[in-house]
Design a protein around this motif. Structure first.
Motif, PDB file in Angstrom:
ATOM      1  N   LEU A 159       0.846  -1.338   0.004  1.00 12.69           N
ATOM      2  CA  LEU A 159      -0.063   0.057  -0.030  1.00 12.69           C
ATOM      3  C   LEU A 159       0.840   1.414   0.055  1.00 12.69           C
ATOM      4  N   GLN A 160       0.528   2.247  -0.900  1.00 17.56           N
ATOM      5  CA  GLN A 160       1.493   3.188  -1.161  1.00 17.56           C
ATOM      6  C   GLN A 160       1.170   4.603  -0.091  1.00 17.56           C
ATOM      7  N   SER A 161       0.169   4.466   0.755  1.00 21.40           N
ATOM      8  CA  SER A 161      -0.014   5.432   1.601  1.00 21.40           C
ATOM      9  C   SER A 161      -0.771   5.049   2.713  1.00 21.40           C
ATOM     10  N   VAL A 162      -1.043   6.000   3.753  1.00 22.09           N
ATOM     11  CA  VAL A 162      -2.085   5.762   4.920  1.00 22.09           C
ATOM     12  C   VAL A 162      -3.227   5.806   4.318  1.00 22.09           C
ATOM     13  N   VAL A 163      -3.664   6.684   3.436  1.00 23.91           N
ATOM     14  CA  VAL A 163      -4.927   6.833   2.752  1.00 23.91           C
ATOM     15  C   VAL A 163      -5.180   5.694   1.953  1.00 23.91           C
ATOM     16  N   ALA A 164      -4.463   4.977   1.472  1.00 16.36           N
ATOM     17  CA  ALA A 164      -4.661   3.799   0.419  1.00 16.36           C
ATOM     18  C   ALA A 164      -4.925   2.522   1.831  1.00 16.36           C
ATOM     19  N   ALA A 165      -4.122   2.653   2.882  1.00 14.93           N
ATOM     20  CA  ALA A 165      -4.778   1.657   3.839  1.00 14.93           C
ATOM     21  C   ALA A 165      -5.938   1.529   4.413  1.00 14.93           C
ATOM     22  N   GLN A 166      -6.342   3.271   4.790  1.00 19.25           N
ATOM     23  CA  GLN A 166      -7.626   3.436   5.354  1.00 19.25           C
ATOM     24  C   GLN A 166      -8.727   3.041   4.423  1.00 19.25           C
ATOM     25  N   ALA A 167      -8.449   2.938   3.059  1.00 19.63           N
ATOM     26  CA  ALA A 167      -9.503   2.839   1.903  1.00 19.63           C
ATOM     27  C   ALA A 167      -9.869   1.281   2.142  1.00 19.63           C
ATOM     28  N   LEU A 168      -9.249   0.598   2.616  1.00 19.40           N
ATOM     29  CA  LEU A 168      -9.623  -1.128   2.848  1.00 19.40           C
ATOM     30  C   LEU A 168     -10.413  -1.182   4.021  1.00 19.40           C
ATOM     31  N   SER A 229      -4.711  -7.172  -7.267  1.00 19.99           N
ATOM     32  CA  SER A 229      -4.708  -7.488  -5.890  1.00 19.99           C
ATOM     33  C   SER A 229      -5.634  -6.456  -5.338  1.00 19.99           C
ATOM     34  N   PRO A 230      -5.996  -6.620  -3.897  1.00 26.22           N
ATOM     35  CA  PRO A 230      -6.482  -5.617  -3.047  1.00 26.22           C
ATOM     36  C   PRO A 230      -5.667  -4.432  -3.055  1.00 26.22           C
ATOM     37  N   VAL A 231      -4.378  -4.558  -3.189  1.00 22.63           N
ATOM     38  CA  VAL A 231      -3.431  -3.274  -3.229  1.00 22.63           C
ATOM     39  C   VAL A 231      -3.598  -2.487  -4.212  1.00 22.63           C
ATOM     40  N   HIS A 232      -3.856  -3.030  -5.448  1.00 23.56           N
ATOM     41  CA  HIS A 232      -4.065  -2.254  -6.810  1.00 23.56           C
ATOM     42  C   HIS A 232      -5.580  -1.476  -6.612  1.00 23.56           C
ATOM     43  N   ILE A 233      -6.543  -1.848  -5.944  1.00 22.26           N
ATOM     44  CA  ILE A 233      -7.922  -1.149  -5.681  1.00 22.26           C
ATOM     45  C   ILE A 233      -7.587   0.060  -4.827  1.00 22.26           C
ATOM     46  N   ALA A 234      -6.765  -0.425  -3.625  1.00 24.68           N
ATOM     47  CA  ALA A 234      -6.638   0.659  -2.450  1.00 24.68           C
ATOM     48  C   ALA A 234      -5.825   1.825  -3.178  1.00 24.68           C
ATOM     49  N   ASN A 235      -4.587   1.531  -3.974  1.00 24.20           N
ATOM     50  CA  ASN A 235      -3.841   2.660  -4.590  1.00 24.20           C
ATOM     51  C   ASN A 235      -4.606   3.403  -5.392  1.00 24.20           C
ATOM     52  N   ALA A 236      -5.326   2.734  -6.223  1.00 26.85           N
ATOM     53  CA  ALA A 236      -6.262   3.537  -7.152  1.00 26.85           C
ATOM     54  C   ALA A 236      -7.179   4.567  -6.440  1.00 26.85           C
ATOM     55  N   LEU A 237      -7.789   3.939  -5.629  1.00 20.98           N
ATOM     56  CA  LEU A 237      -8.630   4.912  -4.301  1.00 20.98           C
ATOM     57  C   LEU A 237      -7.735   6.103  -3.935  1.00 20.98           C
ATOM     58  N   ASP A 238      -6.729   5.424  -3.407  1.00 18.20           N
ATOM     59  CA  ASP A 238      -5.773   6.736  -2.914  1.00 18.20           C
ATOM     60  C   ASP A 238      -5.453   7.888  -3.896  1.00 18.20           C
ATOM     61  N   ASP A 239      -4.837   7.471  -5.116  1.00 16.84           N
ATOM     62  CA  ASP A 239      -4.746   8.330  -6.195  1.00 16.84           C
ATOM     63  C   ASP A 239      -5.951   9.206  -6.551  1.00 16.84           C
ATOM     64  N   PHE A 240      -7.163   8.684  -6.626  1.00  9.84           N
ATOM     65  CA  PHE A 240      -8.329   9.446  -6.881  1.00  9.84           C
ATOM     66  C   PHE A 240      -8.595  10.606  -5.671  1.00  9.84           C
ATOM     67  N   GLN A 241      -8.629  10.031  -4.560  1.00 10.71           N
ATOM     68  CA  GLN A 241      -8.770  11.216  -3.502  1.00 10.71           C
ATOM     69  C   GLN A 241      -7.709  12.174  -3.364  1.00 10.71           C
ATOM     70  N   ASN A 242      -6.459  11.917  -3.620  1.00 14.15           N
ATOM     71  CA  ASN A 242      -5.191  12.659  -3.506  1.00 14.15           C
ATOM     72  C   ASN A 242      -5.712  13.866  -4.671  1.00 14.15           C
ATOM     73  N   ALA A 243      -5.906  13.380  -5.876  1.00 14.76           N
ATOM     74  CA  ALA A 243      -6.138  14.192  -6.979  1.00 14.76           C
ATOM     75  C   ALA A 243      -7.571  14.976  -6.808  1.00 14.76           C
ATOM     76  N   GLU A 244      -8.512  14.706  -6.392  1.00 13.39           N
ATOM     77  CA  GLU A 244      -9.844  15.076  -6.512  1.00 13.39           C
ATOM     78  C   GLU A 244      -9.989  16.394  -5.638  1.00 13.39           C
ATOM     79  N   TRP A 245      -9.852  16.303  -4.645  1.00  4.22           N
ATOM     80  CA  TRP A 245     -10.259  17.230  -3.521  1.00  4.22           C
ATOM     81  C   TRP A 245      -9.055  17.950  -2.920  1.00  4.22           C
ATOM     82  N   ARG A 246      -8.254  18.544  -3.670  1.00  4.26           N
ATOM     83  CA  ARG A 246      -7.386  19.496  -3.263  1.00  4.26           C
ATOM     84  C   ARG A 246      -7.713  20.747  -2.856  1.00  4.26           C
ATOM     85  N   SER A 247      -7.552  21.581  -1.726  1.00  4.74           N
ATOM     86  CA  SER A 247      -8.136  22.537  -1.401  1.00  4.74           C
ATOM     87  C   SER A 247      -7.088  23.498  -0.926  1.00  4.74           C
ATOM     88  N   PHE A 248      -7.021  24.560  -1.680  1.00  5.79           N
ATOM     89  CA  PHE A 248      -5.901  25.761  -1.088  1.00  5.79           C
ATOM     90  C   PHE A 248      -6.249  26.974  -2.107  1.00  5.79           C
TER      91      PHE A 248
END
Length: 462
Positions: A159-168, A229-248
């Motif tokens: 898993l590439q990040s704590v967000v990916a871990a959370q997604a599972l 694998s489940p890791v591919h699913i979680a990392n894709a969900l992480d990349d989406f959330q990382n990209a989608e809602w950046r607020s600054f």
């Protein structure tokens, strides 16, 4: 005079200032230091194809046990990536936000989701290393898999990040997405052994040719669909959330970047209080306005609670449920205040229906606890669940413990100053961030219906 809160505890990020990264303005009060502006470089990189795949997975009910709920159901654009409820209805509900209702039949919910749905802004920020109200998923290699989580060593590696871990985690929660053991093969797999759940989800993905093609295209290291694998699913969900809602891009961000006119007079006065005498930034510090630490705020209890394994009581002990340390009882993670005005109800259990209400609670927590009005909670009507909503208030031993849990002490503020702090919190709103990079898909590969609405929160409507 009304009493405002000063936080006792600070971490290495003190009083709202990132060490070595503060900014100042000519017109701000003397000595007031603010965080440096956020930029795109402050976020982890993401892969465009994987993020696009994650978008489809986020909105697809195929990840849930009974194929009736998606990530987007409880994290909706219309409610600032939350769900507009104090405590949500996960598995066994239909509809979105306050309009969500329970269904009759075998997959009827057995309880409400124990905690308020968190918003998803800036999850790709490099400072994020812990997730959930109690911090039960963190970037800690205690179990040799890169992260500390409730599933311990059963968490898959890679898993590439704590967000990916959370997604599972939500997909294996019976109350959130999985359903009950006798309802579907995913829930049955969870009952056998926790690490059998994610392969059951992968099997569903492999049965959809369009998903197989998308995974093979997004992950160049895959040579065979059977390697998904489940890791591919979680990392894709992480990349989406990382990209989608950046607020600054809020008015506050414009002010930090040098636009002195970006804040109203009230918002500027509220900022001075927030970073000054009111002491808010003692905990709501840094670029995301959170120290990512845990504090007890004497919030009124509500709902079924998040029980520890050996408990059968409708209470929530917060960080203690993860750490097992008595000193952590009733402490919850400081939330980021980015877009906070969009994400009510407020509190880890959504006990305050207005932003002003949660601000005033901080002013004198124990008085607020004693005078709290139950009528302001926003809950899906469910007579068979409602008997639990306030049952903890009948516990003569537990209630004094919760009332005494307080890590903040009063400081005097006037009604006008409360209004100024609320004005500053409103100035943290970034409506552009809600539009996202990818938006809501027209359809998903499974062919299942999408739970989503492009309607914007009231603050962001023209």
């Amino acid at each position: 005079m009304i009493q405002a809160a000063r936080f006792k505890t600070c971490t290495f990020i003190a009083c709202g200032v990132l060490l070595g990264a503060s900014v100042s303005h000519a017109d701000q009060p003397s000595g007031l230091e603010l965080p440096a502006p956020i930029s795109a470089s402050d976020f982890r990189p993401f892969d465009e194809k994987r993020a696009a795949l994650g978008q489809l997975l986020f909105y697809d009910k195929i990840l849930s046990g009974n194929r009736n709920i998606a990530c987007s159901t409880c994290h909706a654009v219309a409610h600032g990536t939350s769900d507009g409820l104090s405590l949500g209805i996960g598995e066994g509900g239909v509809g979105l936000g306050p309009e969500r209702r329970v269904v009759s039949g075998p997959d009827h919910p057995f309880k409400r989701v124990p905690r308020n749905a968190t918003s998803l802004f800036n999850l790709g920020h490099r400072s994020i290393d812990i997730m959930f109200h109690d911090g039960r998923v963190s970037a800690d290699d205690s179990y040799g898999v890169g992260f500390n989580s409730p599933v311990e060593e059963w968490l898959p590696e890679g898993l590439q990040s704590v967000v990916a871990a959370q997604a599972l985690m939500p997909v294996i929660s019976k109350v959130e997405m999985a359903g009950q053991t006798d309802e579907n093969e995913l829930a049955a797999a969870i009952n056998r052994r926790i690490d059998q759940a994610w392969p059951a989800i992968v099997a569903r993905i492999l049965a959809v040719p369009e998903y197989v093609d998308l995974f093979m295209e997004a992950y160049s290291e895959l040579s065979d669909a059977r390697d998904i694998s489940p890791v591919h699913i979680a990392n894709a969900l992480d990349d989406f959330q990382n990209a989608e809602w950046r607020s600054f891009s809020s008015p506050f961000d414009a002010y930090l970047a040098g636009d002195e006119s970006a804040l109203s007079d009230d918002a500027r006065a509220g900022m001075a209080l927030f970073y000054g005498d009111a002491g808010c930034a003692d905990c709501h510090s840094g670029p995301l306005l959170t120290d990512q630490d845990f504090h007890a705020l004497t919030l009124p209890p509500l709902g079924p609670g998040r029980n520890r394994r050996f408990e059968h009581i409708a209470r929530d002990v917060g960080r203690m449920s993860e750490s097992d340390l008595l000193e952590d009882a009733y402490r919850f993670r400081t939330p980021s205040l980015r877009n906070v005005a969009m994400t009510g109800p407020w509190g880890h259990n959504g006990t305050f229906a207005t932003l002003e209400g949660i601000v005033r609670h901080h002013l004198d927590p124990q008085k607020s606890f004693d005078e709290w009005d139950r009528g302001q909670v926003v809950l899906t009507p469910a007579p068979e669940l409602e008997f639990v909503d306030f049952v903890i208030w009948e516990d003569s031993r537990e209630m004094p413990r919760q009332r005494a849990a307080q890590d903040i002490v009063p400081v005097a503020l006037s009604d006008a100053q409360v209004g100024e702090i609320v004005a500053f919190l409103d100035a943290l709103t970034d409506c552009d961030a809600l539009s996202g990079r990818f938006g809501i898909p027209v359809s998903v590969p499974s062919g299942l219906s999408i739970d989503a609405s492009a309607e914007m929160p009231e603050l962001c409507k023209p």
